[in-house]
Structures are given as C-alpha cells and as structure tokens.
Design a protein around this motif. Structure first.
Motif, short mmCIF file in Angstrom:
data_model
loop_
_atom_site.label_atom_id
_atom_site.label_comp_id
_atom_site.label_asym_id
_atom_site.label_seq_id
_atom_site.Cartn_x
_atom_site.Cartn_y
_atom_site.Cartn_z
N GLU A 152 62.86 27.34 54.04
CA GLU A 152 61.65 28.02 53.58
C GLU A 152 60.83 28.45 54.80
O GLU A 152 60.80 27.74 55.82
N PRO A 153 60.16 29.59 54.72
CA PRO A 153 59.43 30.11 55.89
C PRO A 153 58.45 29.12 56.51
O PRO A 153 58.27 29.09 57.73
N SER A 154 57.80 28.30 55.68
CA SER A 154 56.82 27.34 56.21
C SER A 154 57.48 26.27 57.08
O SER A 154 56.83 25.66 57.94
N MET A 155 58.77 26.05 56.88
CA MET A 155 59.50 25.04 57.64
C MET A 155 60.04 25.61 58.95
O MET A 155 60.29 24.87 59.92
N ALA A 156 60.19 26.91 59.05
CA ALA A 156 60.85 27.52 60.21
C ALA A 156 60.12 27.22 61.51
O ALA A 156 60.75 26.96 62.55
N SER A 157 58.80 27.26 61.50
CA SER A 157 58.03 27.06 62.73
C SER A 157 58.09 25.62 63.24
O SER A 157 57.75 25.36 64.40
N ARG A 158 58.51 24.70 62.43
CA ARG A 158 58.54 23.28 62.82
C ARG A 158 59.85 22.91 63.49
O ARG A 158 60.00 21.80 64.00
N LEU A 159 60.80 23.82 63.46
CA LEU A 159 62.12 23.50 63.99
C LEU A 159 62.37 24.28 65.28
O LEU A 159 61.93 25.43 65.43
N ALA A 160 63.06 23.65 66.21
CA ALA A 160 63.34 24.26 67.51
C ALA A 160 64.55 25.18 67.40
O ALA A 160 65.60 24.94 68.00
N CYS A 161 64.37 26.25 66.64
CA CYS A 161 65.46 27.22 66.41
C CYS A 161 64.89 28.63 66.49
O CYS A 161 63.68 28.85 66.40
N ARG A 162 65.78 29.58 66.63
CA ARG A 162 65.35 30.98 66.69
C ARG A 162 65.42 31.61 65.30
O ARG A 162 66.49 31.66 64.70
N PRO A 163 64.29 32.08 64.81
CA PRO A 163 64.31 32.75 63.50
C PRO A 163 65.10 34.06 63.60
O PRO A 163 64.89 34.86 64.51
N MET A 164 65.99 34.26 62.66
CA MET A 164 66.79 35.49 62.62
C MET A 164 66.15 36.53 61.71
O MET A 164 65.94 37.68 62.09
N LYS A 165 65.80 36.13 60.52
CA LYS A 165 65.22 37.05 59.54
C LYS A 165 64.67 36.25 58.38
O LYS A 165 65.25 35.24 57.96
N THR A 166 63.54 36.70 57.86
CA THR A 166 63.00 36.17 56.61
C THR A 166 63.20 37.23 55.54
O THR A 166 62.77 38.37 55.71
N ILE A 167 63.84 36.84 54.48
CA ILE A 167 64.24 37.82 53.47
C ILE A 167 64.21 37.19 52.09
O ILE A 167 64.42 35.97 51.93
N ALA A 168 63.95 38.01 51.08
CA ALA A 168 63.94 37.54 49.69
C ALA A 168 65.36 37.55 49.15
O ALA A 168 66.00 38.62 49.06
N ILE A 169 65.88 36.38 48.82
CA ILE A 169 67.25 36.24 48.32
C ILE A 169 67.26 35.32 47.10
O ILE A 169 66.29 34.60 46.85
N PRO A 170 68.35 35.32 46.32
CA PRO A 170 68.37 34.50 45.09
C PRO A 170 68.35 33.00 45.34
O PRO A 170 67.82 32.26 44.53
N PHE A 171 68.92 32.52 46.44
CA PHE A 171 68.94 31.08 46.68
C PHE A 171 69.27 30.78 48.14
O PHE A 171 69.88 31.61 48.84
N ALA A 172 68.85 29.61 48.60
CA ALA A 172 69.21 29.13 49.93
C ALA A 172 70.65 28.60 49.90
O ALA A 172 71.21 28.36 48.84
N TYR A 173 71.20 28.41 51.09
CA TYR A 173 72.57 27.89 51.13
C TYR A 173 72.60 26.46 50.60
O TYR A 173 71.71 25.64 50.85
N SER A 174 73.67 26.16 49.85
CA SER A 174 73.91 24.80 49.37
C SER A 174 75.40 24.54 49.41
O SER A 174 76.19 25.39 48.98
N PRO A 175 75.82 23.39 49.92
CA PRO A 175 77.25 23.08 49.95
C PRO A 175 77.83 22.88 48.55
O PRO A 175 79.05 22.88 48.38
#
Length: 272
Positions: A152-175
């Motif tokens: 979720e976008p609110s979580m992205a800034s808390r992680l030491a990773c490079r944001p690629m893109k924020t986009i509206a999609i049907p669901f996040a990845y799930s195994p």
C-alpha cells in the motif's frame, strides 16, 4: 382461389424477409479463430476477416496460431479466453504467465477498457534485499539481484526500497493466487449503449455512434414476429373478402328469389 393467392403472397413475403435478414448478417458475420474460441462480433472485429465497420477502434483482434489475441499499446499481446457481450466483459490470459507485469505496464487509459473488478492503489517496490516474509515478493518480476513487492502506498515510504510505480490495480500480489488469469477481466462502455444485457450495433458505417437492441430480440425472433404479423394481416384481408362475397351472394340470392316469385305471380295472373 383465395387460398392460392394467400400462399403465393406469403411465400414471396417470407422469402424477402429471410433474404433481407441474411443480407444484414452477411454484412458483419460473427467470426472466431478456432472451434471453441470466443465469437467475435461488434464492437470487436477480427482483423483481415471482418470489414472495418464491423468493429470499433481499440477492439481489433487477431488470430495467432488459432488463438484469439488483442494488442495493447505499450504492452503487447494478451490472449482472449472468453467474451461476454451481455455483461460487457472480456477474460484475458497473459502468455508470459505474469499477471503483475501486466498490471505494472498496462495503460488502460489508452484503450476503451477498464478493469472489471474494483481497483485500489498499490505501489510496486524494487528492493535490493529481501523484506520480511510478511511481504511476499512477486516472483515473475524478481531476480537474484533485486526483489519486487506490492504494498500500500502509505507503507512504501517506510521501507528501504525504490518505488517503481503506484497504480490502481485489482489486487496486490499474493502467493495464494497463482492463477495467471485472476484479475485480468476487463469491461467496456460505449456511448449510447451501456445497458448490461443488451447488444450494441453501429448506427451507420461511417460514424462510430452506437445504439442498443435487446439481446432477446434476435433476427430469428424478428422474422417470426414479421411472419406472424403478415399472416394476421393477410387473414384479415381474406376474411373481409369472404364476408364481402357472402353478402354479395346473399344479395344476389335474394334478388333471384324475388325475380322467381315475381315470375310465378305473373304466371298465376295469366292462368286466371
């Protein structure tokens, strides 16, 4: 005589109706890439096999090795598994088996389609180190050097990773969702024809204006309705003719009886 006229007129009218309907269907006959494949008709059009006026821009399909495909700008080809014209939905399959690569790169704003399911904003992150197991990575987008996650976008800034893109999609990845077709269901809207359960058609061959007609009223139903109406009309005419002839016959008979009685009266007077 009346029956012969009725049969002759009926045959001519029925033949005309069927020929007219067949001519309309022959203009834009449904097509498919293979047996068992989806029927292709308006607003879709099969390139090379249906005239341009049979479909709308953005709905052009192609056959590749008996498979129905659609090409999206800046992404490429996706397989069409099924099309529901009543519900206005199309189910897709990613040949690369990576739904989230489709989500990440597909720009539906350049197409007449939208996601069928409700969408929500997620951020794709590119991380040099793996995150905790509570963040499942997207295997088909990751490698040994980097790891891709959807958060979720609110979580992205808390992680030491490079944001690629924020986009509206049907669901996040799930195994737990391994089906590479899940979420790849699109819908479309057409100006002048947005009612579910209705079919659409072009109002003319030169402009991309559409109108609706009820899916239950197929050409066969129209033919049956026309034939029934014509049959009732002809029967009404024949009944009117019969009534008219019957009255005419009764009048002639009455006049004949009167003449016979008058002649008989004269004969009696002469005998006297």
């Amino acid at each position: 005589m009346a029956a012969s006229v009725f049969n002759f007129i009926s045959l001519i009218l029925i033949s005309y109706i069927f020929l007219h309907v067949e001519a309309l269907d022959a203009n834009c006959p449904p097509a498919k890439c293979a047996d068992g494949g989806p029927d292709i008709r308006f607003p879709f059009r099969l390139h090379g096999r249906q005239p341009e006026h049979c479909g709308l821009p953005g709905f052009e399909l192609v056959c590749k090795e008996n498979t129905t495909m659609i090409q999206f700008p800046y992404y490429g080809d996706l397989v069409i598994r099924s099309i529901s014209y009543e519900m206005k939905k199309v189910d897709l399959l990613d040949p690369k088996n990576c739904v989230h690569e489709v989500f990440l790169n597909l720009n539906l704003s350049l197409t007449p389609f939208q996601y069928f399911y409700h969408v929500k904003n997620y951020t794709y992150l590119n991380c040099s180190a793996q995150l905790s197991p509570s963040f499942p990575k997207v295997p088909c987008l990751s490698s040994s050097q980097y790891h891709v996650y959807t958060v979720e976008p609110s979580m992205a800034s808390r992680l030491a990773c490079r944001p690629m893109k924020t986009i509206a999609i049907p669901f996040a990845y799930s195994p737990y969702i391994s089906d590479n077709t899940f979420g790849l269901r699109l819908t479309w809207t057409l100006t002048g024809c947005n009612d579910k359960g209705s079919h659409c058609k072009l109002q003319g061959k030169t402009e991309h204006q559409t109108s609706c007609f009820n899916s239950g009223l197929s050409n066969k139903h129209l033919v049956i309705g026309l034939i029934t109406g014509i049959f009732a009309f002809i029967m009404a005419i024949l009944i009117s003719i019969k009534i008219h002839n019957s009255k005419k016959w009764d009048g002639q008979k009455s006049f004949g009886d009167y003449e016979a009685l008058k002649t008989a009266g004269y004969s009696k007077v002469d005998d006297a």
